[in-house]
Scaffold this active site. Sequence first.
Site, PDB file in Angstrom:
ATOM      1  N   LYS A   1       0.299   5.280   8.501  1.00 27.64           N
ATOM      2  CA  LYS A   1       0.148   5.663   7.312  1.00 27.64           C
ATOM      3  C   LYS A   1      -0.608   5.835   5.869  1.00 27.64           C
ATOM      4  O   LYS A   1      -0.658   6.370   5.354  1.00 27.64           O
ATOM      5  CB  LYS A   1       2.368   4.675   6.863  1.00 27.64           C
ATOM      6  CG  LYS A   1       2.604   4.196   5.636  1.00 27.64           C
ATOM      7  CD  LYS A   1       1.938   3.648   4.663  1.00 27.64           C
ATOM      8  CE  LYS A   1       1.747   2.222   4.827  1.00 27.64           C
ATOM      9  NZ  LYS A   1       0.960   0.945   3.611  1.00 27.64           N
TER      10      LYS A   1
ATOM     11  N   LYS B   1      -7.308   1.456  -2.558  1.00 24.82           N
ATOM     12  CA  LYS B   1      -6.666   1.215  -1.753  1.00 24.82           C
ATOM     13  C   LYS B   1      -7.068   2.544  -1.172  1.00 24.82           C
ATOM     14  O   LYS B   1      -7.349   2.167   0.570  1.00 24.82           O
ATOM     15  CB  LYS B   1      -5.202   0.587  -1.813  1.00 24.82           C
ATOM     16  CG  LYS B   1      -4.775   0.437  -0.281  1.00 24.82           C
ATOM     17  CD  LYS B   1      -5.304  -0.769   0.112  1.00 24.82           C
ATOM     18  CE  LYS B   1      -4.946  -2.023   1.400  1.00 24.82           C
ATOM     19  NZ  LYS B   1      -5.618  -2.304   2.042  1.00 24.82           N
TER      20      LYS B   1
ATOM     21  N   THR C   1       1.249  -1.240  -0.289  1.00 26.92           N
ATOM     22  CA  THR C   1       0.447  -0.433  -0.044  1.00 26.92           C
ATOM     23  C   THR C   1       1.235   1.245   0.190  1.00 26.92           C
ATOM     24  O   THR C   1       1.234   1.781   1.010  1.00 26.92           O
ATOM     25  CB  THR C   1      -0.813   0.184   1.222  1.00 26.92           C
ATOM     26  OG1 THR C   1      -1.886  -1.488   1.444  1.00 26.92           O
ATOM     27  CG2 THR C   1      -2.126   1.427   1.210  1.00 26.92           C
TER      28      THR C   1
HETATM   29  N1  LIG Z   1      -1.328  -5.968   6.938  1.00 26.74           N
HETATM   30  C1  LIG Z   1      -2.410  -6.126   6.715  1.00 26.74           C
HETATM   31  O1  LIG Z   1      -3.147  -6.682   7.067  1.00 26.74           O
HETATM   32  C2  LIG Z   1      -2.734  -6.003   5.862  1.00 26.74           C
HETATM   33  C3  LIG Z   1      -0.533  -4.887   5.311  1.00 26.74           C
HETATM   34  N2  LIG Z   1      -1.573  -4.278   3.843  1.00 26.74           N
HETATM   35  C4  LIG Z   1      -0.142  -3.203   3.623  1.00 26.74           C
HETATM   36  O2  LIG Z   1       1.414  -4.507   2.860  1.00 26.74           O
HETATM   37  C5  LIG Z   1       2.261  -3.851   2.930  1.00 26.74           C
HETATM   38  C6  LIG Z   1       2.751  -5.079   4.160  1.00 26.74           C
HETATM   39  O3  LIG Z   1       2.073  -4.625   5.159  1.00 26.74           O
HETATM   40  P1  LIG Z   1       2.769  -6.323   6.316  1.00 26.74           P
HETATM   41  O4  LIG Z   1       2.682  -7.642   5.859  1.00 26.74           O
HETATM   42  O5  LIG Z   1       1.633  -6.190   7.265  1.00 26.74           O
HETATM   43  O6  LIG Z   1       4.556  -5.296   7.153  1.00 26.74           O
HETATM   44  P2  LIG Z   1       4.670  -5.563   8.009  1.00 26.74           P
HETATM   45  O7  LIG Z   1       5.511  -4.819   9.142  1.00 26.74           O
HETATM   46  O8  LIG Z   1       4.379  -7.259   8.662  1.00 26.74           O
HETATM   47  O9  LIG Z   1       6.072  -5.914   7.061  1.00 26.74           O
HETATM   48  C7  LIG Z   1       6.815  -5.694   6.240  1.00 26.74           C
HETATM   49  C8  LIG Z   1       8.365  -6.750   5.302  1.00 26.74           C
HETATM   50  O10 LIG Z   1       8.314  -4.784   4.511  1.00 26.74           O
HETATM   51  C9  LIG Z   1       9.932  -4.783   4.848  1.00 26.74           C
HETATM   52  N3  LIG Z   1      10.394  -3.411   4.734  1.00 26.74           N
HETATM   53  C10 LIG Z   1      10.595  -2.979   5.528  1.00 26.74           C
HETATM   54  N4  LIG Z   1      10.994  -1.983   5.200  1.00 26.74           N
HETATM   55  C11 LIG Z   1      12.478  -2.541   4.183  1.00 26.74           C
HETATM   56  C12 LIG Z   1      13.370  -1.426   3.869  1.00 26.74           C
HETATM   57  N5  LIG Z   1      13.287  -0.206   3.753  1.00 26.74           N
HETATM   58  N6  LIG Z   1      14.065  -2.244   2.640  1.00 26.74           N
HETATM   59  C13 LIG Z   1      12.899  -3.648   2.353  1.00 26.74           C
HETATM   60  N7  LIG Z   1      12.118  -4.199   2.687  1.00 26.74           N
HETATM   61  C14 LIG Z   1      11.877  -3.594   4.378  1.00 26.74           C
HETATM   62  C15 LIG Z   1      10.412  -5.576   5.947  1.00 26.74           C
HETATM   63  O11 LIG Z   1      11.043  -6.786   5.753  1.00 26.74           O
HETATM   64  P3  LIG Z   1      12.013  -6.833   7.714  1.00 26.74           P
HETATM   65  O12 LIG Z   1      11.097  -8.346   7.704  1.00 26.74           O
HETATM   66  O13 LIG Z   1      13.310  -6.807   6.867  1.00 26.74           O
HETATM   67  O14 LIG Z   1      11.603  -5.611   8.298  1.00 26.74           O
HETATM   68  C16 LIG Z   1       8.894  -6.971   5.839  1.00 26.74           C
HETATM   69  O15 LIG Z   1       9.218  -8.201   4.555  1.00 26.74           O
HETATM   70  C17 LIG Z   1       2.054  -2.419   4.018  1.00 26.74           C
HETATM   71  O16 LIG Z   1       2.016  -1.367   3.162  1.00 26.74           O
HETATM   72  C18 LIG Z   1       0.386  -2.616   4.296  1.00 26.74           C
HETATM   73  O17 LIG Z   1       0.529  -1.744   4.601  1.00 26.74           O
HETATM   74  C19 LIG Z   1      -1.833  -4.297   2.733  1.00 26.74           C
HETATM   75  C20 LIG Z   1      -3.169  -5.238   3.694  1.00 26.74           C
HETATM   76  C21 LIG Z   1      -3.631  -5.475   4.449  1.00 26.74           C
HETATM   77  O1  LIG Z   2      -4.280  -2.553   4.763  1.00 25.52           O
HETATM   78  C1  LIG Z   2      -5.220  -3.328   5.265  1.00 25.52           C
HETATM   79  C2  LIG Z   2      -6.437  -3.501   5.337  1.00 25.52           C
HETATM   80  C3  LIG Z   2      -6.630  -4.900   6.479  1.00 25.52           C
HETATM   81  C4  LIG Z   2      -8.547  -4.748   6.109  1.00 25.52           C
HETATM   82  O2  LIG Z   2      -8.558  -5.031   4.792  1.00 25.52           O
HETATM   83  O3  LIG Z   2      -8.619  -5.578   6.827  1.00 25.52           O
END
Ligand SMILES: NC(=O)C1=CN([C@@H]2O[C@H](COP(=O)(O)OP(=O)(O)OC[C@H]3O[C@@H](n4cnc5c(N)ncnc54)[C@H](OP(=O)(O)O)[C@@H]3O)[C@@H](O)[C@H]2O)C=CC1
Ligand SMILES: O=CCCC(=O)O
Length: 290
Positions: free
Chosen positions: A237, A169, A94
């Site tokens: 964010k 989104k 996102t």
């Molecule tokens: N969780 C949710 O319910 C949802 C999340 N999203 C979106 O999806 C994305 C991921 O979310 P989520 O999995 O929850 O987040 P997490 O915080 O669990 O994971 C983040 C990921 O990004 C990596 N990362 C962070 N900074 C860097 C960097 N500078 N360089 C390379 N890799 C990096 C992390 O690596 P490392 O392991 O090394 O820290 C990790 O793999 C976000 O944009 C979020 O807004 C969308 C829908 C639902």
């Molecule tokens: O970006 C996160 C969305 C979480 C949700 O749709 O429940």
Amino acid sequence: MEVGFLGLGIMGKAMATNLLRHGFKVTVWNRTLSKCEELVQFGASIGQSPATVVKKCKYTIAMLSDPSAALSVVFDKDGVLDHINGKGYIDMSTVDADTSSKISEAIKAKGGDFLEAPVSGSKKPAEDGQLVVLAAGDKALYDEALPAFDILGKKSFFLGEVGNGAKMKLVVNMVMGSMMNAFSEGLTLAERSGLNPATLLDVLDLGAISNGMFKLKGPTMLQNSYSPAFPLKHQQKDMRLALALGDENAVSMPIAAAANEAFKKARSMGLGDLDFSAVHETYKAPDHSS
Ligand SMILES: NC(=O)C1=CN([C@@H]2O[C@H](COP(=O)(O)OP(=O)(O)OC[C@H]3O[C@@H](n4cnc5c(N)ncnc54)[C@H](OP(=O)(O)O)[C@@H]3O)[C@@H](O)[C@H]2O)C=CC1
Ligand SMILES: O=CCCC(=O)O
């Protein structure tokens, strides 16, 4: 089909595992490389950098925390751009439309194809293949990736030009973040005015504003339990990026702005890594009780 996957956080791990379970060959990379090991048991190969993953795979999916992470993985040393010529890149993180456009332009300039494809749905829908995919960009790459999207999600939308997926989104998450704050206020008001908040959940669930989020998060919020499915720092964010989209389009968004303040306050209370429902704690804080 050999697919690359960059970013194995809460969402990326669930999504990459799902692809592996459904017969895709997946090469994974994560900034903290040790997290890749967990997927080897499901058949994943490990790439040592984004560049090596892209080189090996026909297309590569990314699921990264925020705009800065999304840009870094593409533009930094050993990044996606090194081997993108003739390959596809699908960013499911996102981010805002500007970030997506920068990535798209750089990839196209190097002879690659780009699709943004953020998702609606959280950890459980990611594990169950029940996400909603909001794609935009290269239509041929979208068609090529549909078999993967069909595994990851229950429905995919193709929304046209790059930026439209990001915007859709952000609008969805702006509504969700605002709802979560109204819900938290309601739970607190019920409790402080002598009602049983558990009964409020039952009443809400039977009426016109019944929804999956209240149903899922309500019971755990009443137990002060905020195990992260969607980390609060990411919701904040998204509020910030949605408000910027509102600024660009001169859309007054007082409700989203208030919700953003509450998420910021929650972050300042050290709650950023908990689930976004932990914003409830800000409504229980002393300055809300006088
Ligand atoms: N969780 C949710 O319910 C949802 C999340 N999203 C979106 O999806 C994305 C991921 O979310 P989520 O999995 O929850 O987040 P997490 O915080 O669990 O994971 C983040 C990921 O990004 C990596 N990362 C962070 N900074 C860097 C960097 N500078 N360089 C390379 N890799 C990096 C992390 O690596 P490392 O392991 O090394 O820290 C990790 O793999 C976000 O944009 C979020 O807004 C969308 C829908 C639902
Ligand atoms: O970006 C996160 C969305 C979480 C949700 O749709 O429940």
